[in-house]
Enzyme design. Structure first.
Site, PDB file in Angstrom:
ATOM      1  N   PRO A   9       0.789  -1.227   0.000  1.00 31.76           N
ATOM      2  CA  PRO A   9       0.000   0.000   0.000  1.00 31.76           C
ATOM      3  C   PRO A   9       0.827   1.286   0.000  1.00 31.76           C
ATOM      4  O   PRO A   9       1.858   1.380   0.654  1.00 31.76           O
ATOM      5  CB  PRO A   9      -0.820  -0.093   1.296  1.00 31.76           C
ATOM      6  CG  PRO A   9      -0.073  -1.052   2.146  1.00 31.76           C
ATOM      7  CD  PRO A   9       0.552  -2.042   1.199  1.00 31.76           C
ATOM      8  N   ARG A  17       5.204  11.062  -2.507  1.00 31.94           N
ATOM      9  CA  ARG A  17       4.910  10.688  -1.117  1.00 31.94           C
ATOM     10  C   ARG A  17       6.154  10.867  -0.240  1.00 31.94           C
ATOM     11  O   ARG A  17       7.156  10.179  -0.434  1.00 31.94           O
ATOM     12  CB  ARG A  17       4.484   9.218  -1.105  1.00 31.94           C
ATOM     13  CG  ARG A  17       4.296   8.646   0.276  1.00 31.94           C
ATOM     14  CD  ARG A  17       4.246   7.125   0.237  1.00 31.94           C
ATOM     15  NE  ARG A  17       3.994   6.612   1.571  1.00 31.94           N
ATOM     16  CZ  ARG A  17       4.276   5.383   1.956  1.00 31.94           C
ATOM     17  NH1 ARG A  17       4.802   4.522   1.101  1.00 31.94           N
ATOM     18  NH2 ARG A  17       4.033   5.012   3.186  1.00 31.94           N
ATOM     19  N   TYR A  22      11.305   8.662   1.214  1.00 30.46           N
ATOM     20  CA  TYR A  22      11.253   7.634   0.165  1.00 30.46           C
ATOM     21  C   TYR A  22      11.891   8.056  -1.160  1.00 30.46           C
ATOM     22  O   TYR A  22      11.916   7.264  -2.101  1.00 30.46           O
ATOM     23  CB  TYR A  22       9.792   7.209  -0.073  1.00 30.46           C
ATOM     24  CG  TYR A  22       9.132   6.668   1.171  1.00 30.46           C
ATOM     25  CD1 TYR A  22       9.629   5.541   1.805  1.00 30.46           C
ATOM     26  CD2 TYR A  22       8.017   7.300   1.723  1.00 30.46           C
ATOM     27  CE1 TYR A  22       9.040   5.044   2.958  1.00 30.46           C
ATOM     28  CE2 TYR A  22       7.412   6.809   2.878  1.00 30.46           C
ATOM     29  CZ  TYR A  22       7.931   5.685   3.491  1.00 30.46           C
ATOM     30  OH  TYR A  22       7.344   5.197   4.638  1.00 30.46           O
ATOM     31  N   ASN A  73       8.071  -5.643  -1.084  1.00 26.65           N
ATOM     32  CA  ASN A  73       8.013  -4.476  -0.204  1.00 26.65           C
ATOM     33  C   ASN A  73       6.562  -4.413   0.246  1.00 26.65           C
ATOM     34  O   ASN A  73       5.694  -3.881  -0.469  1.00 26.65           O
ATOM     35  CB  ASN A  73       8.416  -3.187  -0.940  1.00 26.65           C
ATOM     36  CG  ASN A  73       8.451  -2.004   0.016  1.00 26.65           C
ATOM     37  OD1 ASN A  73       7.954  -2.104   1.148  1.00 26.65           O
ATOM     38  ND2 ASN A  73       9.009  -0.888  -0.415  1.00 26.65           N
ATOM     39  N   ALA A  76       3.282  -0.888   4.754  1.00 28.45           N
ATOM     40  CA  ALA A  76       2.753  -0.914   6.125  1.00 28.45           C
ATOM     41  C   ALA A  76       2.292  -2.310   6.553  1.00 28.45           C
ATOM     42  O   ALA A  76       2.308  -2.635   7.752  1.00 28.45           O
ATOM     43  CB  ALA A  76       1.610   0.081   6.256  1.00 28.45           C
ATOM     44  N   HIS A  79       4.242  -4.623   8.996  1.00 31.60           N
ATOM     45  CA  HIS A  79       4.180  -4.489  10.458  1.00 31.60           C
ATOM     46  C   HIS A  79       2.867  -4.996  11.052  1.00 31.60           C
ATOM     47  O   HIS A  79       2.698  -4.985  12.264  1.00 31.60           O
ATOM     48  CB  HIS A  79       4.389  -3.017  10.834  1.00 31.60           C
ATOM     49  CG  HIS A  79       5.473  -2.343  10.046  1.00 31.60           C
ATOM     50  ND1 HIS A  79       6.793  -2.751  10.112  1.00 31.60           N
ATOM     51  CD2 HIS A  79       5.447  -1.328   9.134  1.00 31.60           C
ATOM     52  CE1 HIS A  79       7.524  -2.000   9.286  1.00 31.60           C
ATOM     53  NE2 HIS A  79       6.726  -1.139   8.686  1.00 31.60           N
ATOM     54  N   ASP A  86       1.519 -15.732   6.709  1.00 33.85           N
ATOM     55  CA  ASP A  86       1.042 -17.099   6.511  1.00 33.85           C
ATOM     56  C   ASP A  86       1.095 -17.498   5.038  1.00 33.85           C
ATOM     57  O   ASP A  86       1.383 -18.659   4.714  1.00 33.85           O
ATOM     58  CB  ASP A  86      -0.391 -17.241   7.041  1.00 33.85           C
ATOM     59  CG  ASP A  86      -0.444 -17.246   8.565  1.00 33.85           C
ATOM     60  OD1 ASP A  86       0.626 -17.291   9.207  1.00 33.85           O
ATOM     61  OD2 ASP A  86      -1.566 -17.198   9.118  1.00 33.85           O
ATOM     62  N   GLU A  97      12.461  -9.798   1.753  1.00 35.93           N
ATOM     63  CA  GLU A  97      11.757  -8.598   2.223  1.00 35.93           C
ATOM     64  C   GLU A  97      12.610  -7.365   1.935  1.00 35.93           C
ATOM     65  O   GLU A  97      13.808  -7.361   2.245  1.00 35.93           O
ATOM     66  CB  GLU A  97      11.526  -8.717   3.737  1.00 35.93           C
ATOM     67  CG  GLU A  97      10.944  -7.454   4.355  1.00 35.93           C
ATOM     68  CD  GLU A  97      10.819  -7.543   5.878  1.00 35.93           C
ATOM     69  OE1 GLU A  97      11.048  -8.632   6.455  1.00 35.93           O
ATOM     70  OE2 GLU A  97      10.515  -6.497   6.479  1.00 35.93           O
ATOM     71  N   HIS A  99      12.759  -2.820   1.852  1.00 38.42           N
ATOM     72  CA  HIS A  99      12.196  -1.504   2.163  1.00 38.42           C
ATOM     73  C   HIS A  99      13.112  -0.433   1.598  1.00 38.42           C
ATOM     74  O   HIS A  99      14.337  -0.603   1.567  1.00 38.42           O
ATOM     75  CB  HIS A  99      12.080  -1.307   3.679  1.00 38.42           C
ATOM     76  CG  HIS A  99      11.209  -2.334   4.319  1.00 38.42           C
ATOM     77  ND1 HIS A  99       9.840  -2.312   4.236  1.00 38.42           N
ATOM     78  CD2 HIS A  99      11.533  -3.452   5.010  1.00 38.42           C
ATOM     79  CE1 HIS A  99       9.357  -3.369   4.853  1.00 38.42           C
ATOM     80  NE2 HIS A  99      10.360  -4.080   5.338  1.00 38.42           N
ATOM     81  N   LEU A 100      12.503   0.665   1.202  1.00 35.44           N
ATOM     82  CA  LEU A 100      13.277   1.817   0.732  1.00 35.44           C
ATOM     83  C   LEU A 100      13.993   2.487   1.905  1.00 35.44           C
ATOM     84  O   LEU A 100      15.192   2.767   1.849  1.00 35.44           O
ATOM     85  CB  LEU A 100      12.342   2.830   0.060  1.00 35.44           C
ATOM     86  CG  LEU A 100      11.699   2.364  -1.249  1.00 35.44           C
ATOM     87  CD1 LEU A 100      10.388   3.094  -1.488  1.00 35.44           C
ATOM     88  CD2 LEU A 100      12.657   2.590  -2.404  1.00 35.44           C
ATOM     89  N   SER A 101      13.221   2.775   2.954  1.00 32.55           N
ATOM     90  CA  SER A 101      13.785   3.439   4.132  1.00 32.55           C
ATOM     91  C   SER A 101      14.336   2.379   5.093  1.00 32.55           C
ATOM     92  O   SER A 101      13.996   1.196   4.984  1.00 32.55           O
ATOM     93  CB  SER A 101      12.700   4.271   4.826  1.00 32.55           C
ATOM     94  OG  SER A 101      11.653   3.435   5.277  1.00 32.55           O
ATOM     95  N   ARG A 106      13.541   4.165  12.213  1.00 30.93           N
ATOM     96  CA  ARG A 106      12.328   4.989  12.233  1.00 30.93           C
ATOM     97  C   ARG A 106      11.487   4.691  13.483  1.00 30.93           C
ATOM     98  O   ARG A 106      12.012   4.223  14.478  1.00 30.93           O
ATOM     99  CB  ARG A 106      11.554   4.751  10.935  1.00 30.93           C
ATOM    100  CG  ARG A 106      12.383   5.181   9.702  1.00 30.93           C
ATOM    101  CD  ARG A 106      11.601   5.041   8.417  1.00 30.93           C
ATOM    102  NE  ARG A 106      10.405   5.872   8.438  1.00 30.93           N
ATOM    103  CZ  ARG A 106       9.405   5.761   7.562  1.00 30.93           C
ATOM    104  NH1 ARG A 106       9.462   4.859   6.601  1.00 30.93           N
ATOM    105  NH2 ARG A 106       8.352   6.556   7.651  1.00 30.93           N
ATOM    106  N   ARG A 110       7.681   0.408  13.398  1.00 36.51           N
ATOM    107  CA  ARG A 110       8.230  -0.115  12.141  1.00 36.51           C
ATOM    108  C   ARG A 110       9.387  -1.093  12.377  1.00 36.51           C
ATOM    109  O   ARG A 110       9.881  -1.712  11.442  1.00 36.51           O
ATOM    110  CB  ARG A 110       8.720   1.026  11.245  1.00 36.51           C
ATOM    111  CG  ARG A 110       7.631   1.950  10.768  1.00 36.51           C
ATOM    112  CD  ARG A 110       8.153   2.983   9.783  1.00 36.51           C
ATOM    113  NE  ARG A 110       7.293   4.150   9.776  1.00 36.51           N
ATOM    114  CZ  ARG A 110       6.164   4.262   9.076  1.00 36.51           C
ATOM    115  NH1 ARG A 110       5.766   3.287   8.287  1.00 36.51           N
ATOM    116  NH2 ARG A 110       5.422   5.357   9.145  1.00 36.51           N
TER     117      ARG A 110
END
Ligand code: DQA
Length: 142
Positions: A9, A17, A22, A73, A76, A79, A86, A97, A99-101, A106, A110
């Site tokens: 999302p 954004r 990001y 990625n 949200a 978390h 599952d 997995e 992530h950009l940040s 943070r 997170r």
């Protein structure tokens, strides 16, 4: 080899954004970079985004026997989503997995990833390069 890139999302908003967190690259621009590198590595990629948890679950389930690796990625949902965890555990397709940040630098909420324990590894904090590093890992690890 076939690699499925999944984006969760709000990643459709990349570019505008929270650029201080990001960056200014859009998801389409990141996809173009991944495609360019994939050609060089001889990998075939499918690159998707959804704001819907159930759609991501469906795509993970459908990846079985079609893709050798999933790079996700989960944004949200990383978390919060037991359903994604599952699904990843259930299909058994090796999953990376990303992530950009740097999620560990943070807010505390997170720091916890519900999907990390069922993933091969986590790449976090390198901006769009996280996608390329995951691609390299996917190709090298199989
Ligand atoms: C993110 C980090 C998540 O905590 C956040 O909810 C996102 C993006 C990242 O790529 O840095 O939406 O996954």
């Amino acid at each position: 080899m076939k690699i499925l890139f999944l984006n969760g999302p709000n990643l459709n908003l990349l570019g505008t954004r929270e650029p201080e967190k990001y960056g200014r690259m859009t998801l389409a621009e990141i996809e173009a970079k991944v495609r360019e590198r994939a050609v060089r590595l001889g990998a075939e990629i499918d690159f998707r985004q959804s704001n819907l948890e159930g759609q991501l679950v469906d795509w993970i389930q459908q990846a079985k026997d079609k893709f050798q690796v999933i790079v996700i990625n989960a944004a949200a949902y990383t978390h919060t989503s037991i359903a994604l965890r599952d699904a990843i555990a259930g299909v058994g397709v090796p999953t990376i997995e990303i992530h950009l940040s740097n999620v560990h630098a943070r807010e505390e909420f997170r720091h916890k990833s519900l999907i990390a324990p069922v993933c091969r590894g986590q790449i976090t904090g390198f901006g769009p390069l996280s996608y390329l590093l995951a691609l390299e890992a996917a190709v090298s690890g199989n």
